[in-house]
Structure formats: structure tokens, C-alpha cells
Design an enzyme around this catalytic site. Structure first.
Site, PDB file in Angstrom:
ATOM      1  N   GLY A   1      -0.550   8.956   1.737  1.00 32.70           N
ATOM      2  CA  GLY A   1       0.011  10.289   1.716  1.00 32.70           C
ATOM      3  C   GLY A   1       1.156  10.475   2.681  1.00 32.70           C
ATOM      4  O   GLY A   1       1.903  11.440   2.579  1.00 32.70           O
ATOM      5  N   MET A   2       1.322   9.546   3.631  1.00 40.24           N
ATOM      6  CA  MET A   2       2.332   9.697   4.671  1.00 40.24           C
ATOM      7  C   MET A   2       3.467   8.698   4.531  1.00 40.24           C
ATOM      8  O   MET A   2       4.614   8.999   4.834  1.00 40.24           O
ATOM      9  CB  MET A   2       1.655   9.525   6.038  1.00 40.24           C
ATOM     10  CG  MET A   2       2.565   9.574   7.225  1.00 40.24           C
ATOM     11  SD  MET A   2       1.577   9.344   8.719  1.00 40.24           S
ATOM     12  CE  MET A   2       2.868   9.248   9.935  1.00 40.24           C
ATOM     13  N   ALA A   3       3.152   7.497   4.065  1.00 39.32           N
ATOM     14  CA  ALA A   3       4.149   6.433   4.057  1.00 39.32           C
ATOM     15  C   ALA A   3       3.762   5.367   3.050  1.00 39.32           C
ATOM     16  O   ALA A   3       2.644   5.337   2.535  1.00 39.32           O
ATOM     17  CB  ALA A   3       4.274   5.819   5.451  1.00 39.32           C
ATOM     18  N   THR A   4       4.718   4.480   2.795  1.00 36.71           N
ATOM     19  CA  THR A   4       4.476   3.284   2.004  1.00 36.71           C
ATOM     20  C   THR A   4       4.583   2.077   2.931  1.00 36.71           C
ATOM     21  O   THR A   4       5.468   2.026   3.789  1.00 36.71           O
ATOM     22  CB  THR A   4       5.505   3.160   0.865  1.00 36.71           C
ATOM     23  OG1 THR A   4       5.420   4.335   0.048  1.00 36.71           O
ATOM     24  CG2 THR A   4       5.230   1.942   0.008  1.00 36.71           C
TER      25      THR A   4
ATOM     26  N   ALA B   1       0.852  -1.201   0.000  1.00 38.42           N
ATOM     27  CA  ALA B   1       0.000   0.000   0.000  1.00 38.42           C
ATOM     28  C   ALA B   1       0.876   1.235   0.000  1.00 38.42           C
ATOM     29  O   ALA B   1       2.023   1.214   0.456  1.00 38.42           O
ATOM     30  CB  ALA B   1      -0.921   0.009   1.219  1.00 38.42           C
TER      31      ALA B   1
ATOM     32  N   ASP C   1      -7.500   9.842  14.164  1.00 42.06           N
ATOM     33  CA  ASP C   1      -7.770   9.557  12.747  1.00 42.06           C
ATOM     34  C   ASP C   1      -8.597   8.283  12.603  1.00 42.06           C
ATOM     35  O   ASP C   1      -8.231   7.367  11.869  1.00 42.06           O
ATOM     36  CB  ASP C   1      -6.456   9.439  11.977  1.00 42.06           C
ATOM     37  CG  ASP C   1      -6.666   9.588  10.462  1.00 42.06           C
ATOM     38  OD1 ASP C   1      -7.709  10.126  10.062  1.00 42.06           O
ATOM     39  OD2 ASP C   1      -5.792   9.157   9.697  1.00 42.06           O
TER      40      ASP C   1
ATOM     41  N   LYS D   1       6.211   0.150   7.784  1.00 42.40           N
ATOM     42  CA  LYS D   1       5.705   1.429   7.280  1.00 42.40           C
ATOM     43  C   LYS D   1       6.908   2.371   7.154  1.00 42.40           C
ATOM     44  O   LYS D   1       7.521   2.730   8.161  1.00 42.40           O
ATOM     45  CB  LYS D   1       4.647   2.002   8.216  1.00 42.40           C
ATOM     46  CG  LYS D   1       4.003   3.297   7.718  1.00 42.40           C
ATOM     47  CD  LYS D   1       3.034   3.845   8.749  1.00 42.40           C
ATOM     48  CE  LYS D   1       1.756   3.069   8.810  1.00 42.40           C
ATOM     49  NZ  LYS D   1       0.751   3.522   7.849  1.00 42.40           N
TER      50      LYS D   1
END
Length: 659
Positions: A28-31, A25, A141, A47
Site C-alpha cells: 500500500g505504500m511502495a513497490t 512485491a 508496525d 523500495k
């Protein structure tokens, strides 16, 4: 799976330990990657922060502090955080790998869920949030993308603490709140402030979405959606899906109140309300709602009314002058063929025939009646007593034996009308005629159909008895024990536990709290300690002192001391070290940022009591500790640990566990 694009990190080993196997995956913040921990030989999720964020020192500092706090959460519905580190330009987080899919993927596939299924998913999600709130953590979140549904059916909440780091990093650049705007509470939009009640609001929005298949506030831009969160109330879900129970509407309305004080004050209380409503839903409520919604959207238009204008002709009362065809999937109606009128000879033959038929039928009935009377008079038949239903099994046997009727007993069955141990039905049925020597089978009741024991955790004894009574149960033995989390005189658990099936003929025992056991907070992060105590319902007073040789932002002392029994509303005090670094300023080695875990290298110790010994070792080692296993009674479960959960300890220090 995101496997279509080659990724330069696939195949690399980060920190000499984590071999990246595939990318799953990208956000917007990490892979996120599937990786192998070569040290412990286990599959994990890794992550890796995007390069732009990894170069932001403020973001990295906050991310590390939040990751340390999240690593201290040990709960079956929380995605475990094992490790955090850096390798060159890569900042990463090692986490539990959950095989399955997100709640968002389930919603995309199904559209929406029935009320029972939605509440069943919400309960483990709220249990995870409640554990975080008790530890002084706010998720910030909550959304379907952060709920993972494992292949074994378990729900787990991911990314605890990361939203705060992400939002803080973006605020430093733009001065705006950037996040998942569809779930933001009004206070987050207006002030940027979030507490445990903001998580409750987001959970209420998510429940609305599970029930209806869409978010309550729609807009062309994120700003328009944020405006609606501040100015518009969330409508009842039944406005979108007719047939939803009113109590389900109430759950959403309470959780999404604009006034945070009117919401359930933490996820634990919202969980209790959700469990209460779920326990009262009919078993087939999902089918009822689905059928009602289908019927509401499947009504076919009525054909226009017509008036006769002549034999065999009609005229439509409307602008169209052509007669309407039959509705879809309906057979066309054809006029019935004309039947010729009977002649006088036909009527005469019919009358004679009917007379002879009646005579024949009467004669046959007389023969049958005479045969039945003869058999009754001759004693060839008996009747199964009408009074046998509801008798005790022994009384029923005696009554039939007195009439010379052989008896056999079948396997017991559940019955909502007949008490356990009494006869619920017979074969042949009561009142039936049986021949001499014919056996009657008695079917005893084993009580009412089992139902799920409702969740009464955190309720008073009177409330718990009322909830049990509404579900058809009666309270059994009431005992007490100490608790770190449940206030005095409130329910810790029931026996059997909530969610287990039990016939309402059996009592449900209740375990009450003898008081909250004051946790050990000295040398822990002051902010988290304060949040933890407030989540327990305690009135916290904070005093500050200057102690130059101690880390700043930690608890120096507490009153009452650890282990003291306290109740919700009791006053407790913490003495916290001020942020005074002396003449050395930030170069003072004893000055530490109070965003962190309570000291240089100090990590929260996960709670492993009750876990399998091997699993406990993996958790503690993954959290950065060495493990000393000691035998106490020889069980394969951890009986106690030192340091305890919630305490801080340096990375690499030894944690003792006894089994």
C-alpha cells in the site's frame, strides 16, 4: 514473486546508480524491486514510493527524516538501510536485499508453530527491536510481514521508521489511525501515540499468532478489531492450542496488557523474559504440543451402548434401531468359531502327555544346573564387579587388574547421572559372568549432556546465578567491564555466550557492567537523544536555550559528559536549542526541522566496530560517508572508528577506521 505484470521501472537506472532488475512485491505504500548498485556492484532491494505519496510533501519530509534515523541502526537482525534519494517523481530507499521469505509466508504454509520454534524466532526479532529502542527509535508496525527469514536461517526486521511516516501521511488526509489494526496497542487506537511499549504489545500479538495460527481479536471491520484491542483482553494461547506451557501464556499476557506500565518496558526486557522461558522448555515440547493437539481433534465417537435381547442379538439403546458398524479404520469383529468339547479319552491322553513332558523338563534342568555348578567350582568364570559404575577410571582399572581381568577404555559418552571422568557403563555389564582372559571395556563419562546456556543479559548477578542454576549450570568467574547500554551491576554477557551448548559440568563465567558509559550526544537530534537515554533507564531533564547560529532541535550540551559511568535511575540533563528562527523565520539557514537527523546533511554514523574491514567499508559508504582505513595491528576486523556510532556527521564526510 510479483512478475506477472510488466513494470515500466524495470530496466531503468535511478539516480544514475541503481539499475532495477525485477519487481518482487507491491504494497500500500511502495513497490519493492531487486536492483543492482552499479557503483558498489552489489545486489540491493529498492523500495520506490507510490506516486501519490511521493507528491505529498509532508509525507516525503517525514519519510526522509525517519529513513536517516533508521540508517543509523547497525544490527545483524535489522535490514540495513543504505541510501535514500529522489529521481524525478520517484522517491526511493536502497536497502539490504534478503533472500528468503517473510514470516507471514511461513505461517501461511505451516498454520502455526510449536512453542520452542516460536520463541526461537521471537528472540532475534526482539533483539532487533531492542537495538532500535536503545537508539530512541520506535518501529510502530511490528507484524509477520515485516520479519524476513533469510535462506541461511537468520531473521531480520524490516521497515524501521517507515510506519511512522506512512501513518503520519494518512493522518493528514483522514484524521484517523490507518495501519495494521490487528497489532495496534490500545493507546495507539485511543490517542495515536506510540512508544517502545507499543512495539512490545505488537510483539506479544505476533507471538500469540505464531503459537495459534490466528490473531487474538477478530472482526468484520478494522473498527471492530480496534474496539476489541481497547476493550477485550488477549486470551492465553493455550485456550486455542491445548498443552501450551503456562509460562508461554504468561509471556503473551504480560506483553499485551492494556496498561502499558505493566508490560515489559522495552523490547530488551521482553527479550530477557522470552529467553528465560525458552531455556526452561523441554527439548521435545513442540512434538508434545503437536501430538496433544492432534489427539484432541482425533477422538472418535463411542458406539451407542447395547443390551442383549437374546442369543446372538443386540439392541441399540437409542433412536437408531440398526446396530452400528465398526469405527473407521478398525477391523470388524467376527464371532469366534465354536470349539468342540473334549471327550474323556482326550482328557486322559492330555494328562499322560503332560506328565512325561514335566519329567523330561526336570531332567534337563538338573543336567544344566550340574554343568553350571561344575564350571563355577572349576573357576572357569568370573563376574564384572557390581560396584564399578561410578568409580574413577583409574580405580576401576586397578580393581579389574587385581582380578586379572584385561581392560580397554572406550570413547567417553555424555551421562546425566555419572560425573565426568567416572565409569558410566561397562561391556559386559556389571554382574555379568566373563571367562578367564575375557576383556572388559570401560566407558567413561564426559559429563552431562550439553544444553544451551540461558540468556542472562541485563539481569542482576543473583538473578543470573539463579537462571543458570535452573538450567543446571553453576556460575564461574565474575568480571566487570564498562558498557554503553547495560546498567551497573547488571550482566553484559556470559562466557560461553547465551545460546551456545555447554555441559552443565562446566562453569559459566559472568561479565557484569561497571556502569553505563554516558554516550556523546552534543550536536545530535534532541528527541532521539532523549529517547535513547530513557531507553537506558536514565531520568532525563531537558532545558531549552535560544542560540541563533545553531540548528534548532539539537543538543547543545549534556551533563554528565561523555564517558561518565552512570546507572539506571540516575539524573542526566540535556540543553536543547529552541525552535527560535529569529526575524528570518523559516528562511534562516540555521533553522532545521527537529524531525531530521540533527542538522543540514547530518547523518548518524553506523557502528562498524568488530566487523570485517571490507564489510565496514561497504556499510559506511552505503550510509553516505567516505572511509579512511588505517592499519593499527593488522587484524582484518575494525578495532575502533572515528566518529563513533551514534554521532552525526555530514554526508560525504570521512570516517576513519583502524584495524
Amino acid at each position: 514473486m510479483d512478475t506477472t505484470v510488466a513494470d515500466p521501472l524495470v530496466g531503468q537506472v535511478l539516480d544514475g546508480r541503481y539499475r532495477i532488475e525485477s519487481r518482487i512485491a507491491r504494497g500500500g505504500m511502495a513497490t519493492v524491486y531487486v536492483a543492482r548498485d552499479v557503483k558498489l556492484d552489489r545486489e540491493i532491494a529498492l523500495k520506490v514510493m507510490h506516486a501519490g505519496l511521493a507528491q505529498d510533501e509532508d509525507f516525503v519530509r517525514r519519510f526522509i527524516g525517519e529513513a536517516k534515523a533508521a540508517a543509523g541502526l547497525s544490527h545483524p537482525n535489522v535490514v540495513a538501510v543504505y541510501d535514500q534519494g529522489t529521481d524525478g517523481q520517484h522517491v526511493f530507499l536502497a536497502m539490504e536485499y534478503v533472500r528468503g521469505r517473510t514470516l507471514r509466508a511461513l505461517l501461511t504454509e505451516r498454520g502455526r508453530l510449536g512453542p520452542r520454534e516460536a520463541l526461537e524466532i521471537m528472540q532475534p526479532v526482539l533483539a532487533a527491536l531492542a537495538a532500535a529502542h536503545r537508539a530512541g527509535l520506535v518501529h510502530r508496525d511490528v507484524k509477520p510481514e515485516n520479519v524476513l527469514l533469510a535462506d541461511d536461517g537468520q531473521a531480520k526486521v524490516a521497515d524501521f521508521g517507515l510506519a511512522r511516516a506512512e501513518t503520519a501521511g494518512k493522518q493528514t488526509k483522514t484524521g484517523l489511525i490507518i495501519g495494521t489494526v490487528g497489532y495496534l496497542a490500545p493507546e495507539q487506537v485511543l490517542t495515536g501515540h506510540a512508544d517502545v511499549r507499543s512495539d512490545v504489545y505488537a510483539a506479544g500479538i505476533m507471538l500469540f499468532e505464531l503459537l495459534t495460527g490466528r490473531q487474538p481479536h477478530q472482526g468484520d471491520t478494522p473498527l471492530a478489531v480496534a474496539y476489541k484491542h481497547v476493550n477485550d483482553v488477549v486470551p492465553p494461547p493455550s485456550d486455542v492450542v491445548p498443552g501450551l506451557p503456562e509460562r508461554v501464556d504468561t509471556l503473551v499476557t504480560l506483553a499485551t496488557s492494556h496498561d502499558a506500565a505493566r508490560r515489559p518496558q522495552d523490547a530488551g526486557r521482553f527479550l530477557a523474559a522470552v529467553a528465560d522461558v525458552a531455556a526452561g522448555l523441554p527439548r521435545d515440547i513442540d512434538e508434545r504440543v503437536a501430538h496433544g493437539a492432534h489427539a484432541a481433534t482425533s477422538v472418535l465417537p463411542m458406539p451407542a451402548p447395547t443390551t442383549p435381547v437374546g442369543p446372538g442379538h443386540t439392541r441399540v439403546l437409542g433412536p437408531e434401531m440398526e446396530p452400528p458398524g465398526p469405527p473407521p479404520h478398525q477391523p470388524r469383529h467376527h464371532p469366534a468359531p465354536e470349539v468342540p468339547r473334549p471327550t474323556a479319552m482326550d482328557r486322559l491322553i492330555g494328562a499322560v502327555t503332560s506328565r512325561y513332558v514335566l519329567i523330561a523338563v526336570g531332567a534337563l534342568a538338573a543336567v544344566i544346573l550340574g554343568w553350571a555348578v561344575w564350571y563355577q567350582a572349576a573357576g572357569q568364570y568370573q563376574h564384572v564387579p557390581d560396584t564399578i559404575i561410578g568409580m574413577t577410571l583409574e580405580d576401576a582399572k586397578r580393581e579389574l587388574a587385581a582380578d586379572g581381568v584385561p581392560v580397554q577404555v572406550a570413547e567417553p559418552v555424555f551421562s546425566d547421572k555419572i560425573a565426568k571422568g567416572r565409569v558410566t557403563r561397562t561391556d559386559p555389564a556389571p554382574g555379568s559372568r566373563i571367562a578367564q582372559g575375557e576383556t572388559v571395556t570401560l566407558v567413561p563419562s564426559k559429563g552431562r549432556q550439553p544444553v544451551d546456556v540461558p540468556d542472562t543479559t541485563g539481569r542482576s548477578l543473583d538473578d543470573a546465578k539463579k537462571i543458570l542454576a535452573e538450567a543446571g549450570f553453576r556460575a564461574g568467574e565474575v568480571t566487570r567491564e564498562g558498557s554503553h547500554t547495560v546498567p551497573r551491576d547488571m550482566v553484559i554477557r556470559t562466557n560461553p555466550r547465551a545460546g551456545r551448548e555447554l555441559t552443565p559440568d562446566e562453569p559459566v563465567d559472568i561479565v557484569l557492567s561497571s556502569g553505563i558509559s554516558m554516550p556523546s550526544l552534543v550536536n545530535t537530534n534532541a528527541r532521539q537523544a532523549e529517547n535513547r537515554l530513557r531507553a537506558l533507564g536514565l531520568d532525563v531533564k531537558v532545558e531549552r536555550q535560544d542560540v541563533g547560529d545553531r540548528p534548532r532541535g539539537i543538543v547543545l550540551s549534556q551533563d554528565p559528559p561523555p564517558g561518565t559511568a552512570v546507572s539506571r535511575g540516575d539524573k542526566v540533563s540535556l540543553v536543547v536549542n529552541k525552535k527560535d528562527c529569529g526575524f528570518l523565520g523559516d528562511f534562516n539557514p540555521f533553522c532545521r526541522d527537529d524531525e531530521g537527523g540533527g542538522g543540514d546533511g547530518a547523518l548518524p554514523v553506523p557502528n562498524v566496530v568488530g566487523r570485517d574491514v571490507a564489510e565496514a567499508q561497504r556499510i559506511l559508504e552505503g550510509a553516505g560517508f567516505e572511509v579512511d582505513v588505517k592499519r593499527q595491528v593488522g587484524f582484518n576486523r575494525v578495532l575502533r572508528q572515528e566518529p563513533g556510532s551514534g554521532d552525526g556527521a555530514p554526508r560525504g564526510s570521512k570516517v576513519k577506521i583502524w584495524h
